[in-house]
Design a protein around this motif. Structure first.
Motif, PDB file in Angstrom:
ATOM      1  N   GLN A 113       0.705  -1.417   0.092  1.00 44.14           N
ATOM      2  CA  GLN A 113      -0.097   0.035  -0.099  1.00 44.14           C
ATOM      3  C   GLN A 113       0.740   1.229   0.007  1.00 44.14           C
ATOM      4  O   GLN A 113       1.930   1.393   0.865  1.00 44.14           O
ATOM      5  CB  GLN A 113      -0.799  -0.031   1.292  1.00 44.14           C
ATOM      6  CG  GLN A 113      -2.105   0.818   1.025  1.00 44.14           C
ATOM      7  CD  GLN A 113      -3.063   0.742   2.542  1.00 44.14           C
ATOM      8  OE1 GLN A 113      -2.859  -0.189   3.371  1.00 44.14           O
ATOM      9  NE2 GLN A 113      -4.117   1.884   2.529  1.00 44.14           N
ATOM     10  N   GLY A 114       0.334   2.301  -0.640  1.00 34.38           N
ATOM     11  CA  GLY A 114       1.292   3.380  -1.003  1.00 34.38           C
ATOM     12  C   GLY A 114       1.488   4.221   0.375  1.00 34.38           C
ATOM     13  O   GLY A 114       2.741   4.465   0.197  1.00 34.38           O
ATOM     14  N   THR A 115       0.335   4.445   1.196  1.00 35.64           N
ATOM     15  CA  THR A 115       0.697   5.160   2.441  1.00 35.64           C
ATOM     16  C   THR A 115       1.525   4.462   3.227  1.00 35.64           C
ATOM     17  O   THR A 115       2.556   5.179   3.909  1.00 35.64           O
ATOM     18  CB  THR A 115      -0.676   5.432   3.014  1.00 35.64           C
ATOM     19  OG1 THR A 115      -1.479   4.264   2.951  1.00 35.64           O
ATOM     20  CG2 THR A 115      -1.550   6.308   2.322  1.00 35.64           C
ATOM     21  N   MET A 163       5.252   4.905   2.148  1.00 33.86           N
ATOM     22  CA  MET A 163       5.583   6.162   2.415  1.00 33.86           C
ATOM     23  C   MET A 163       5.900   6.435   3.884  1.00 33.86           C
ATOM     24  O   MET A 163       7.071   6.921   4.092  1.00 33.86           O
ATOM     25  CB  MET A 163       4.580   7.316   2.049  1.00 33.86           C
ATOM     26  CG  MET A 163       4.505   7.393   0.456  1.00 33.86           C
ATOM     27  SD  MET A 163       2.854   8.439   0.039  1.00 33.86           S
ATOM     28  CE  MET A 163       3.218  10.055   0.895  1.00 33.86           C
ATOM     29  N   THR A 164       5.069   5.922   4.628  1.00 32.46           N
ATOM     30  CA  THR A 164       5.511   6.102   6.170  1.00 32.46           C
ATOM     31  C   THR A 164       6.693   5.170   6.467  1.00 32.46           C
ATOM     32  O   THR A 164       7.431   5.833   7.282  1.00 32.46           O
ATOM     33  CB  THR A 164       4.000   5.572   6.918  1.00 32.46           C
ATOM     34  OG1 THR A 164       2.965   6.014   6.291  1.00 32.46           O
ATOM     35  CG2 THR A 164       4.216   5.916   8.316  1.00 32.46           C
ATOM     36  N   VAL A 187       7.515  10.653  -0.255  1.00 39.12           N
ATOM     37  CA  VAL A 187       6.598  11.212  -1.530  1.00 39.12           C
ATOM     38  C   VAL A 187       7.028  10.381  -2.554  1.00 39.12           C
ATOM     39  O   VAL A 187       5.974  10.054  -3.552  1.00 39.12           O
ATOM     40  CB  VAL A 187       6.489  12.676  -1.604  1.00 39.12           C
ATOM     41  CG1 VAL A 187       5.767  13.012  -2.732  1.00 39.12           C
ATOM     42  CG2 VAL A 187       5.815  13.421  -0.436  1.00 39.12           C
TER      43      VAL A 187
END
Lengths: 167, 269
Positions: free
Chosen positions: A95-97, A100-101, A142
């Protein structure tokens, strides 16, 4: 085998590109460590030996090109790789988020490690540098969802001669 | 082989840790020494970095140049405005300088002839079909009266026709109604200098045997008590001897009426 032959060259090219082009692109104000993203990626998607070799090589090249103590980034990258590798067995990072995290956390961890070790070795307080790492963490966070698919493609190209498991 | 497969992770992690510690230890122990691998990396990276940096440097340079040019536009505007102000100021100073020179000449003239005079600024030049006059910014309040002579350093301008309190009209010697007692300087032959408008003046009543040549100076005779004696009126331009009693003598006025700015009005001795 192709991987071990190509890895040093590709790692070198990546680090040089990142130091020579990306940093200049950001007017030397920010270091965009795509190599760190690759180390994280290696932890999640590559096997232990290959990921470790790649991470160590990239860390060494970063050490050489940034003029820092040899082994500093190498250690940081190795630790980030190992952390990612350990996590990959328990967490499915797609998952992208989440990516990123995780990248932000790893970048901050790397920053703390680099600043901490440098301060320890040279005895120079480097609190101000941490701000740079915070900004760098945000930028890398990002960028990571866009960069990981590129790494996937490169990996598939390099693993053509990888022995496949027997059915 | 089985051992390696089983403890692969542990071995790799241990190797990694040992490698990192060894490299850091060597690096700390020999801080001034650059390792061979490090040298190789530097050697290979430097030209590549230079090559990669070139377009960025060029772009940055272009950008800085663009910013510089962008700033330059404002700078050019500012300099143009400044230039206009300075040019205006320079013109003012030049005007002041030229005016002071003209006034100095008038002052010298006044002192030389022993006349009292009032300098006046020319405020108007009337050049109609019927009259050629000047308007000056001095009037009866400054002692200006009709009939007073008006001169400049080059020669006679005319005489005051009329005067109000703070302005006066001067009849130029080229006006067709102007008549001035004159004398040809070399021959001392007398005549009347009459204005002929745009054609200058004509010296009248000079007998045909009188020796007159082009280039002879025509000066005031001082007889009518309007103009002091010996002021330059003009120069003979052309002499025509006819069968008539008098010669036809064309005179170019000494003063350039189109360029008059200040004049001296002789108010008395």
């Amino acid at each position: 085998m192709l991987f071990y032959l190509a890895a040093p060259f590709l790692a070198f090219c990546l680090v040089v590109f990142q130091q020579g082009f990306l940093n200049l692109f950001f007017f030397q104000q920010l270091s965009v460590e795509v190599s760190l993203l690759l180390a994280i990626y290696a932890g999640f998607r590559m096997d232990l030996a290959r990921g470790a070799v790649l991470s160590v090589l990239m860390g060494f090249f970063v050490d050489c090109l940034t003029g820092s103590i040899t082994g500093l980034y190498m250690t940081a990258y190795a630790l980030v790789f190992l952390l990612s590798f350990t996590l990959s067995a328990r967490v499915y990072v797609k998952q992208g988020t989440l990516v990123m995290t995780y990248v932000i956390v790893c970048t901050l961890l790397e920053g703390l490690l680099v600043v901490g070790l440098t301060a320890l070795i040279h005895g120079v307080p480097l609190e101000g540098r941490l701000r740079v790492f915070v900004l760098q963490a945000l930028v890398l966070g990002v960028l990571s969802p866009a960069v990981f698919p590129v790494f996937d493609r490169v990996r598939s190209f390099l693993e053509v001669d990888e022995p496949r498991p027997m059915p | 082989m089985m051992f390696f497969q089983r403890y692969r992770t542990v071995i790799v992690v241990t190797l990694l840790a040992v490698l990192c510690l060894v490299v850091i230890s060597i690096s700390i122990r020999h801080p001034g020494r650059t390792g061979v691998f490090r040298q190789i990396v530097l050697e290979c990276a430097a030209p590549v970095e230079g090559l990669l940096g070139r377009p960025i440097h060029a772009a940055a340079k272009a950008w800085r140049r663009y910013l510089f040019l962008f700033g330059l536009e404002a700078e050019v505007g500012r300099l143009r405005r400044q230039n206009a102000i300075l040019t205006r100021r320079l013109v003012q100073y030049q005007e002041g300088y030229l005016e002071s020179r003209r006034l100095r000449k008038l002052l010298d003239l006044k002192e030389h002839d022993g006349y009292r005079g009032t300098t006046a600024r020319v405020t108007g030049y009337v050049r109609s079909a019927t009259a050629r006059t000047l308007v000056i910014d001095r009037g009866s309040a400054h002692g200006i009266k009709p009939g007073q002579a008006v001169i400049v350093a080059e020669g006679v301008v005319g005489r005051v026709m009329e005067a109000s309190w703070h302005a006066a009209r001067v009849l130029l010697i080229v006006d067709e109604s102007s008549n001035v007692d004159a004398v040809l300087q070399p021959s001392r032959v007398q005549g009347i200098l009459q204005g002929r408008g745009g054609r200058g003046c004509q010296l009248k009543y000079v007998g045909k045997i009188a020796p007159v040549r082009a280039g002879d100076a025509v000066v005031t005779s001082g007889m009518a008590d309007i103009f002091p004696k010996g002021l330059l009126l003009g120069v003979v331009r052309e002499v025509e001897r006819t069968t008539a009693m008098f010669q036809k003598i064309e005179v170019t006025p000494a003063a350039d009426f189109s360029r008059l700015e200040e004049v001296l009005v002789l108010t008395g001795r």
